[in-house]
Design an enzyme around this catalytic site. Structure first.
Site, PDB file in Angstrom:
ATOM      1  N   ASP A 189       5.313  -7.535   2.608  1.00 24.05           N
ATOM      2  CA  ASP A 189       4.407  -6.783   3.483  1.00 24.05           C
ATOM      3  C   ASP A 189       3.804  -7.745   4.493  1.00 24.05           C
ATOM      4  OD1 ASP A 189       2.970  -3.748   2.898  1.00 24.05           O
ATOM      5  OD2 ASP A 189       2.044  -5.051   4.410  1.00 24.05           O
ATOM      6  N   LEU A 192       3.198   4.356  -0.335  1.00 25.65           N
ATOM      7  CA  LEU A 192       4.435   4.643  -1.049  1.00 25.65           C
ATOM      8  C   LEU A 192       5.034   3.384  -1.641  1.00 25.65           C
ATOM      9  CD1 LEU A 192       6.094   7.103   1.521  1.00 25.65           C
ATOM     10  CD2 LEU A 192       4.558   7.651  -0.383  1.00 25.65           C
ATOM     11  N   TYR A 231       8.291   8.202  16.824  1.00 27.22           N
ATOM     12  CA  TYR A 231       8.337   8.212  15.362  1.00 27.22           C
ATOM     13  C   TYR A 231       9.542   9.007  14.865  1.00 27.22           C
ATOM     14  CZ  TYR A 231       6.737   8.826  10.528  1.00 27.22           C
ATOM     15  OH  TYR A 231       6.644   8.840   9.155  1.00 27.22           O
ATOM     16  N   LYS A 274      12.780   7.595  12.720  1.00 26.81           N
ATOM     17  CA  LYS A 274      13.073   8.110  11.383  1.00 26.81           C
ATOM     18  C   LYS A 274      14.381   8.901  11.358  1.00 26.81           C
ATOM     19  CE  LYS A 274       9.510   6.421   9.223  1.00 26.81           C
ATOM     20  NZ  LYS A 274       9.689   5.400   8.164  1.00 26.81           N
ATOM     21  N   THR A 334      -1.427   9.107   1.790  1.00 21.56           N
ATOM     22  CA  THR A 334      -1.228   7.672   1.961  1.00 21.56           C
ATOM     23  C   THR A 334      -2.324   7.128   2.868  1.00 21.56           C
ATOM     24  OG1 THR A 334       0.139   7.941   3.941  1.00 21.56           O
ATOM     25  CG2 THR A 334       1.276   7.997   1.800  1.00 21.56           C
ATOM     26  N   PHE A 342       2.157  13.342   2.715  1.00 24.45           N
ATOM     27  CA  PHE A 342       1.748  12.589   1.530  1.00 24.45           C
ATOM     28  C   PHE A 342       0.362  11.977   1.730  1.00 24.45           C
ATOM     29  CE2 PHE A 342       5.812  13.268  -0.115  1.00 24.45           C
ATOM     30  CZ  PHE A 342       5.892  12.765  -1.404  1.00 24.45           C
ATOM     31  N   SER A 361       0.837  -1.205   0.000  1.00 27.45           N
ATOM     32  CA  SER A 361       0.000   0.000   0.000  1.00 27.45           C
ATOM     33  C   SER A 361       0.867   1.249   0.000  1.00 27.45           C
ATOM     34  CB  SER A 361      -0.923   0.019   1.234  1.00 27.45           C
ATOM     35  OG  SER A 361      -0.157   0.075   2.436  1.00 27.45           O
TER      36      SER A 361
END
Length: 253
Positions: free
Chosen positions: A36, A17, A159, A163, A194, A192, A15
């Site tokens: 995935d 990106l 998060y 990252k 998503t 984005f 799904s």
């Protein structure tokens, strides 16, 4: 790297990106495998694109090794690895109740950082044994960070930390793997459209879309995929984190 008929691997390929990257690579004529944990969505993207689909939990090393064995047996060792698997979590260091959520922090680091490193390290080991291509190139690894690595907001400590660590991997990994002809780069997407973004209320999505200086909209998954393919094809991109964000800088909240 010429992507036509080249074995490529995309994590988080079911799904968002990752799926867009799978589609772009298939259109370019690559041999694409998608990993995935979501078997249902994975089956859909496989049916849609004809990619080789492998259900895999990247947090489990045995799962990763078994998945790579399957991919190698069918398509060969990947020359390109694009990593899009990850989770977006939100939790404050100290909640309103005065408690901390260490379990959520550990889970985020385990999936986003350790999972990314696990796949990268095992794929790199296999890439290092491949025959060199033009100019000695043997492979390319593209990891996914986030603008939160630099602009982390309130409630994004787990998060942003995960990252930020992925962003920091790019240069030392590129320096280490350069002797094998393997390049490493990182994409840091901004806001984005998503499946993660779509879980937010519509009014929140509309407000976020106004934040970038230009263009004033959410990024499209295909734009991420286009950059991933460009990194693969442009040998001078190495050891870098590239922000793909329309110039946005996230607000504190």
């Amino acid at each position: 790297m010429d992507l036509a008929d080249t074995p490529c691997l995309v994590t988080g390929g079911a799904s968002g990106l990752g799926a867009a990257t799978v589609r772009a690579l298939v259109e370019r004529g690559a041999k694409v495998a998608a990993l995935d944990i979501d078997a249902e969505r994975l089956a859909t993207i496989a049916q849609e694109t004809g990619c080789f689909a492998v259900t895999c939990d990247i947090c489990e090393e045995r799962n990763v090794l078994a998945a790579l064995d399957s991919v190698e047996k069918l398509q060969g060792v990947p020359r390109l690895l694009v990593q899009c698997a990850g989770v977006a979590t939100g939790a404050r260091i100290v909640s309103r109740e005065g408690e901390t959520d260490l379990a959520s922090f550990r889970r985020t680091i385990e999936i986003n950082l350790i999972g990314t490193y696990t796949v990268m390290s095992h794929v790199a080991a296999r890439m290092s044994a491949l025959a060199p291509l033009d100019e000695g190139e043997q492979g390319v690894i593209v990891n996914t960070a986030s603008v939160a690595a630099e602009d982390g907001q309130v409630g994004q400590c787990a998060y942003a930390a995960s990252k930020g660590a992925i962003a920091s991997l790019a240069l030392p990994a590129a320096r280490e793997l350069g002797r094998f002809g393997i390049r490493v780069a990182t994409i840091a997407p901004g806001l984005f459209a998503t499946p993660m973004m779509e879980t937010l209320p519509e009014d929140v999505q509309e407000r976020l879309a106004t934040l970038p200086p230009f263009p004033k909209r959410l990024g499209r998954a295909g734009e991420f995929a286009a950059l991933a393919l460009h990194i693969a094809e442009n040998r001078m991109i190495n050891g870098a984190m590239i922000r793909l964000d329309a110039g946005v800088r996230l607000e504190p909240r």
